[in-house]
Design a protein around this motif. Structure first.
Motif, mmCIF file in Angstrom:
data_model
loop_
_atom_site.group_PDB
_atom_site.id
_atom_site.type_symbol
_atom_site.label_atom_id
_atom_site.label_comp_id
_atom_site.label_asym_id
_atom_site.label_seq_id
_atom_site.Cartn_x
_atom_site.Cartn_y
_atom_site.Cartn_z
ATOM 1 N N UNK A 133 46.474 57.571 38.191
ATOM 2 C CA UNK A 133 46.489 56.219 38.916
ATOM 3 C C UNK A 133 45.020 55.266 39.412
ATOM 4 N N UNK A 134 43.889 56.011 39.083
ATOM 5 C CA UNK A 134 42.348 55.758 38.823
ATOM 6 C C UNK A 134 41.975 54.001 37.845
ATOM 7 N N UNK A 135 42.066 54.000 37.155
ATOM 8 C CA UNK A 135 42.238 52.506 36.168
ATOM 9 C C UNK A 135 43.005 51.537 37.418
ATOM 10 N N UNK A 136 44.145 51.582 38.262
ATOM 11 C CA UNK A 136 44.553 51.007 38.839
ATOM 12 C C UNK A 136 44.131 50.862 40.089
ATOM 13 N N UNK A 137 43.105 51.601 40.493
ATOM 14 C CA UNK A 137 42.573 51.761 41.987
ATOM 15 C C UNK A 137 41.440 50.793 42.094
ATOM 16 N N UNK A 138 40.716 51.134 40.566
ATOM 17 C CA UNK A 138 39.676 50.315 40.063
ATOM 18 C C UNK A 138 39.636 49.130 40.434
ATOM 19 N N UNK A 139 40.937 48.524 39.658
ATOM 20 C CA UNK A 139 41.061 47.488 39.484
ATOM 21 C C UNK A 139 41.400 46.594 40.795
ATOM 22 N N UNK A 140 42.250 46.991 41.533
ATOM 23 C CA UNK A 140 42.382 46.637 42.976
ATOM 24 C C UNK A 140 40.830 46.268 43.590
ATOM 25 N N UNK A 141 40.012 47.332 43.428
ATOM 26 C CA UNK A 141 38.891 47.432 43.696
ATOM 27 C C UNK A 141 37.775 46.478 44.233
ATOM 28 N N UNK A 142 38.101 46.115 42.579
ATOM 29 C CA UNK A 142 37.098 45.603 42.311
ATOM 30 C C UNK A 142 37.866 44.033 42.754
ATOM 31 N N UNK A 143 39.081 43.388 42.536
ATOM 32 C CA UNK A 143 39.737 42.349 43.052
ATOM 33 C C UNK A 143 39.061 42.281 44.628
ATOM 34 N N UNK A 144 39.719 43.157 45.590
ATOM 35 C CA UNK A 144 39.848 42.751 46.931
ATOM 36 C C UNK A 144 38.370 42.882 47.568
ATOM 37 N N UNK A 145 37.325 43.170 46.653
ATOM 38 C CA UNK A 145 35.890 43.283 46.971
ATOM 39 C C UNK A 145 35.609 41.997 46.793
ATOM 40 N N UNK A 146 35.897 41.109 45.204
ATOM 41 C CA UNK A 146 35.079 40.578 44.556
ATOM 42 C C UNK A 146 35.873 38.658 45.124
ATOM 43 N N UNK A 147 37.044 39.207 45.984
ATOM 44 C CA UNK A 147 37.611 38.481 47.023
ATOM 45 C C UNK A 147 36.952 37.603 48.498
ATOM 46 N N UNK A 148 36.690 39.156 49.170
ATOM 47 C CA UNK A 148 36.121 39.626 50.416
ATOM 48 C C UNK A 148 34.578 38.897 49.831
ATOM 49 N N UNK A 149 33.544 39.458 48.953
ATOM 50 C CA UNK A 149 32.380 39.055 49.259
ATOM 51 C C UNK A 149 32.188 36.717 48.824
ATOM 52 N N UNK A 150 33.142 36.767 47.764
ATOM 53 C CA UNK A 150 33.107 35.652 47.745
ATOM 54 C C UNK A 150 33.258 34.515 48.669
ATOM 55 N N UNK A 151 34.116 35.195 49.487
ATOM 56 C CA UNK A 151 34.711 34.846 50.752
ATOM 57 C C UNK A 151 33.709 34.176 51.721
ATOM 58 N N UNK A 152 33.355 35.794 52.311
ATOM 59 C CA UNK A 152 31.782 35.070 53.303
ATOM 60 C C UNK A 152 30.614 34.906 52.531
ATOM 61 N N UNK A 153 30.382 35.381 51.305
ATOM 62 C CA UNK A 153 29.145 34.278 51.003
ATOM 63 C C UNK A 153 28.937 33.120 50.703
ATOM 64 N N UNK A 154 30.116 32.205 49.984
ATOM 65 C CA UNK A 154 30.468 31.559 49.554
ATOM 66 C C UNK A 154 29.843 31.502 48.095
ATOM 67 N N UNK A 155 28.711 32.777 47.256
ATOM 68 C CA UNK A 155 28.502 32.924 46.671
ATOM 69 C C UNK A 155 29.562 32.241 45.016
ATOM 70 N N UNK A 156 28.564 30.927 44.637
ATOM 71 C CA UNK A 156 29.696 30.302 42.786
ATOM 72 C C UNK A 156 29.845 30.920 42.018
ATOM 73 N N UNK A 157 28.619 32.004 41.920
ATOM 74 C CA UNK A 157 28.867 32.565 41.008
ATOM 75 C C UNK A 157 29.695 34.057 41.657
ATOM 76 N N UNK A 158 29.860 34.369 42.749
ATOM 77 C CA UNK A 158 30.534 35.566 43.109
ATOM 78 C C UNK A 158 32.325 34.989 43.449
ATOM 79 N N UNK A 159 32.542 34.075 43.575
ATOM 80 C CA UNK A 159 33.606 33.272 43.869
ATOM 81 C C UNK A 159 34.034 32.766 42.039
ATOM 82 N N UNK A 160 33.188 32.671 41.259
ATOM 83 C CA UNK A 160 33.851 32.250 39.632
ATOM 84 C C UNK A 160 34.666 33.926 39.154
ATOM 85 N N UNK A 161 33.274 34.763 39.283
ATOM 86 C CA UNK A 161 33.751 35.575 38.606
ATOM 87 C C UNK A 161 35.177 36.540 39.524
ATOM 88 N N UNK A 162 35.403 36.272 40.223
ATOM 89 C CA UNK A 162 37.139 36.309 41.840
ATOM 90 C C UNK A 162 37.760 35.925 40.548
#
Length: 380
Positions: free
Chosen positions: A182-211
């Motif tokens: 399950x490790x790859x799926x855990x990585x996938x979900x972790x990156x998705x959640x992290x990018x969404x939270x960081x993009x929302x908090x910082x409103x950084x366009x590069x982070x939002x584009x990545x998400x």
């Protein structure tokens, strides 16, 4: 070196890429057998993400483990990423200096013709009975009427489930235990959640584009032809990061540039950050590329270890027909959506028709056809 050579010469879509892989990696180098390659390609059709890129990654994983898989992914995608970023920078330079993009007026309709012809060619190759054609028609109608990014996985999964009900037609195979990591799926979900939270908090366009691209890369089944309308809806119609003309130019350039059709994401990401200058465009192209390709890589790392056992289940093998048919339907719906605005203007309509005739009755490479369109745009 073999993957690098493919990345520099593989023009066209997934089917063309597959033929070139068979020629170089199977017949010439004998890294794997043709049967193994086709099975890997079937696995990638089951997973979200860019099928050609995932197939290349899976070959690297099979031969040399994760280090070679990551290296194969990088070598395969890098040339297209660089070229599409440069193209985006060039288009912005022309616009900034008040140079009209009118010379691209033929290549947009040409790109739509490539999409239409690709849908036809793939459908003819993978659909062989009434059930498959029924799945294709239903998928086309629903995807056209409800152009939501979430319709894609719904149709793909529904087609797979419906087709799997005919598992009795397939031969029984001896099954073994399935061990899931399950490790790859855990990585996938972790990156998705992290990018969404960081993009929302910082409103950084590069982070939002990545998400944005990471989310799309996690949802898109069926290859680059299905990704194109999703990116169009999100980045042109809803967010207005690009104009119609810019997007169609980028869509056409994917036929000129070798490598994965998902490189359209690199172009869109780069143009989305054109207000930040050249550095911003380079960053935009990079984060878009990373976002669109990473999910498919995680899914390959997850599914490949137990694929040999999974494919022995008749329901899994039967589901492939429904998945292929739904993917073709999504491609046809994308072509219809992009073609519809051209029906009222004779020039793009004629360009689409002539390009389809050229594709159907000649063997001109796609990049020569698009280059011809650019020359026509400059001349007239």
């Amino acid at each position: 070196m073999d993957i690098l050579l493919l990345s520099l010469t593989a023009f066209g879509g997934a089917q063309v890429h597959l033929m070139m892989m068979i020629e170089r990696l199977v017949r010439k180098r004998r890294y794997i057998t043709e049967e193994e390659l086709l099975e890997l390609q079937a696995l990638c059709q089951l997973l979200p993400g860019p099928s050609s890129t995932q197939t290349v990654t899976a070959i690297g994983l099979k031969i040399g483990g994760q280090p070679l898989a990551y290296l194969s992914l990088l070598v395969w995608s890098l040339p297209a990423m660089v070229l599409m970023t440069l193209a985006a920078i060039g288009i912005h330079y022309l616009e900034r200096n008040s140079v009209s993009l009118g010379f691209t007026r033929f290549v947009g309709p040409m790109a739509v013709a490539f999409l239409i012809y690709g849908a036809y060619a793939i459908a003819r190759k993978v659909i062989h009975n009434l059930q498959g054609w029924s799945f294709l028609i239903i998928s086309t109608v629903l995807a056209y009427l409800y152009p939501s990014p979430y319709m894609t996985p719904v149709l793909i999964i529904s087609g797979g489930i419906a087709a799997s009900l005919n598992f009795q037609k397939h031969e029984k195979m001896e099954k073994g235990p399935i061990r899931i990591r399950w490790r790859p799926i855990i990585f996938w979900i972790s990156v998705l959640i992290t990018a969404a939270i960081v993009g929302k908090v910082t409103n950084s366009l590069p982070v939002r584009l990545f998400e944005n691209f990471y989310r799309n890369g996690s949802l898109v089944f069926g290859g680059g032809q299905v990704l194109i309308p999703i990116l169009y809806n999100e980045f042109v119609e809803f967010k207005s990061y690009l104009t119609d003309q810019e997007f169609l130019a980028g869509m056409a350039l994917t036929q000129v540039v070798p490598g994965p059709v998902f490189s359209i994401a690199t172009f869109v990401g780069s143009v989305s950050m054109q207000s930040e200058g050249v550095t911003g465009q380079i960053i935009g192209g990079f984060v878009a590329t990373a976002g669109i390709f990473l999910p498919g890589t995680f899914f390959i790392f997850f599914a490949y270890p137990f694929w040999d056992q999974l494919k022995k289940y008749r329901g899994i093998r039967a589901s492939l027909q429904g998945i292929h048919a739904a993917s073709c339907g999504l491609t046809i719906a994308a072509a219809m959506s992009l073609f519809q605005p051209m029906l009222t203007d004779w020039q793009p309509l004629l360009t689409v028709i002539v390009t389809l005739l050229v594709l159907a009755f000649t063997k001109f490479p796609s990049y020569l056809i698009i280059l011809g369109g650019l020359i026509l745009g400059l001349a007239f």
